[in-house]
Design an enzyme around this catalytic site. Structure first.
Site, PDB file in Angstrom:
ATOM      1  CG  HIS A  53      -0.188  -0.081   2.533  1.00 26.82           C
ATOM      2  ND1 HIS A  53       0.277  -1.286   3.024  1.00 26.82           N
ATOM      3  CD2 HIS A  53       0.182   0.855   3.429  1.00 26.82           C
ATOM      4  CE1 HIS A  53       0.888  -1.081   4.177  1.00 26.82           C
ATOM      5  NE2 HIS A  53       0.857   0.219   4.441  1.00 26.82           N
ATOM      6  CG  HIS A  87       1.246   5.480   4.210  1.00 24.24           C
ATOM      7  ND1 HIS A  87       0.425   5.510   5.310  1.00 24.24           N
ATOM      8  CD2 HIS A  87       1.949   4.325   4.279  1.00 24.24           C
ATOM      9  CE1 HIS A  87       0.627   4.402   6.023  1.00 24.24           C
ATOM     10  NE2 HIS A  87       1.550   3.672   5.426  1.00 24.24           N
TER      11      HIS A  87
HETATM   12  P1  AMP Z   1       1.902   0.603   7.464  1.00 23.76           P
HETATM   13  O1  AMP Z   1       2.220   0.882   8.905  1.00 23.76           O
HETATM   14  O2  AMP Z   1       2.755   1.341   6.483  1.00 23.76           O
HETATM   15  O3  AMP Z   1       1.841  -0.885   7.189  1.00 23.76           O
HETATM   16  O4  AMP Z   1       0.463   1.226   7.213  1.00 23.76           O
HETATM   17  C1  AMP Z   1      -0.706   0.633   7.667  1.00 23.76           C
HETATM   18  C2  AMP Z   1      -1.697   1.753   7.810  1.00 23.76           C
HETATM   19  O5  AMP Z   1      -2.993   1.210   7.788  1.00 23.76           O
HETATM   20  C3  AMP Z   1      -1.584   2.576   9.102  1.00 23.76           C
HETATM   21  O6  AMP Z   1      -1.320   3.947   8.776  1.00 23.76           O
HETATM   22  C4  AMP Z   1      -2.946   2.397   9.765  1.00 23.76           C
HETATM   23  O7  AMP Z   1      -3.391   3.570  10.409  1.00 23.76           O
HETATM   24  C5  AMP Z   1      -3.826   2.002   8.593  1.00 23.76           C
HETATM   25  N1  AMP Z   1      -4.981   1.191   8.921  1.00 23.76           N
HETATM   26  C6  AMP Z   1      -4.999   0.048   9.632  1.00 23.76           C
HETATM   27  N2  AMP Z   1      -6.254  -0.426   9.706  1.00 23.76           N
HETATM   28  C7  AMP Z   1      -7.031   0.436   9.002  1.00 23.76           C
HETATM   29  C8  AMP Z   1      -8.420   0.494   8.702  1.00 23.76           C
HETATM   30  N3  AMP Z   1      -9.278  -0.442   9.144  1.00 23.76           N
HETATM   31  N4  AMP Z   1      -8.878   1.521   7.954  1.00 23.76           N
HETATM   32  C9  AMP Z   1      -8.038   2.476   7.502  1.00 23.76           C
HETATM   33  N5  AMP Z   1      -6.704   2.472   7.748  1.00 23.76           N
HETATM   34  C10 AMP Z   1      -6.218   1.473   8.495  1.00 23.76           C
END
Ligand code: AMP
Length: 118
Positions: free
Chosen positions: A103, A105
């Site tokens: 993913h 950001h």
């Molecule tokens: P990473 O730490 O780069 O793997 O990013 C994962 C991201 O997913 C974090 O910024 C979380 O805040 C976000 N996240 C986790 N669960 C959800 C959810 N249910 N809806 C939206 N964002 C989420």
């Protein structure tokens, strides 16, 4: 499927098993607001497939999908902000990756230097 054979949280969002504020979707990509925003605009731009755990795997396995993801990020930055943005792919736990379904950001708005340390 991820290593433990459980669908990732993002696959569950694609399947509408988990609610999310979805702002874009086509057959290959979904984008939704991060649940813990770190910038005025903080979207996650996510390939629907969880075949790739991180951006390195995606670039090697489906470079066209990576290019589509970047084009989608630009489109979303145009629609939701001023068209300027920071795109972050955390890769590995020590870099802050917590979800092992690739993913991006998409960060926009007034960004401080500290936002790089998401
Ligand atoms: P990473 O730490 O780069 O793997 O990013 C994962 C991201 O997913 C974090 O910024 C979380 O805040 C976000 N996240 C986790 N669960 C959800 C959810 N249910 N809806 C939206 N964002 C989420």
């Amino acid at each position: 499927m991820s290593a433990n054979d459980e669908p990732s949280i993002f696959t569950r969002i694609v399947a509408r098993e988990v609610p999310a504020d979805v702002v874009f979707e086509n057959d290959r990509i979904i984008a939704f607001r991060d649940i813990a925003p770190k910038a005025p605009l903080h979207l996650l731009v996510v390939p629907k497939t969880e075949a790739y755990r991180n951006v390195t795997e995606l670039a090697a396995g489906d470079p066209a999908l990576l290019a589509e993801l970047v084009a989608t990020a630009q489109q979303l930055a145009d629609e939701h902000s001023d068209g300027e943005f920071r795109l972050v792919f955390n890769t590995g736990p020590s870099a802050g990756q917590t979800v092992f379904h690739v993913h991006a950001h998409l960060l926009g708005g007034q960004l401080s230097e500290g936002t790089l340390g998401h």
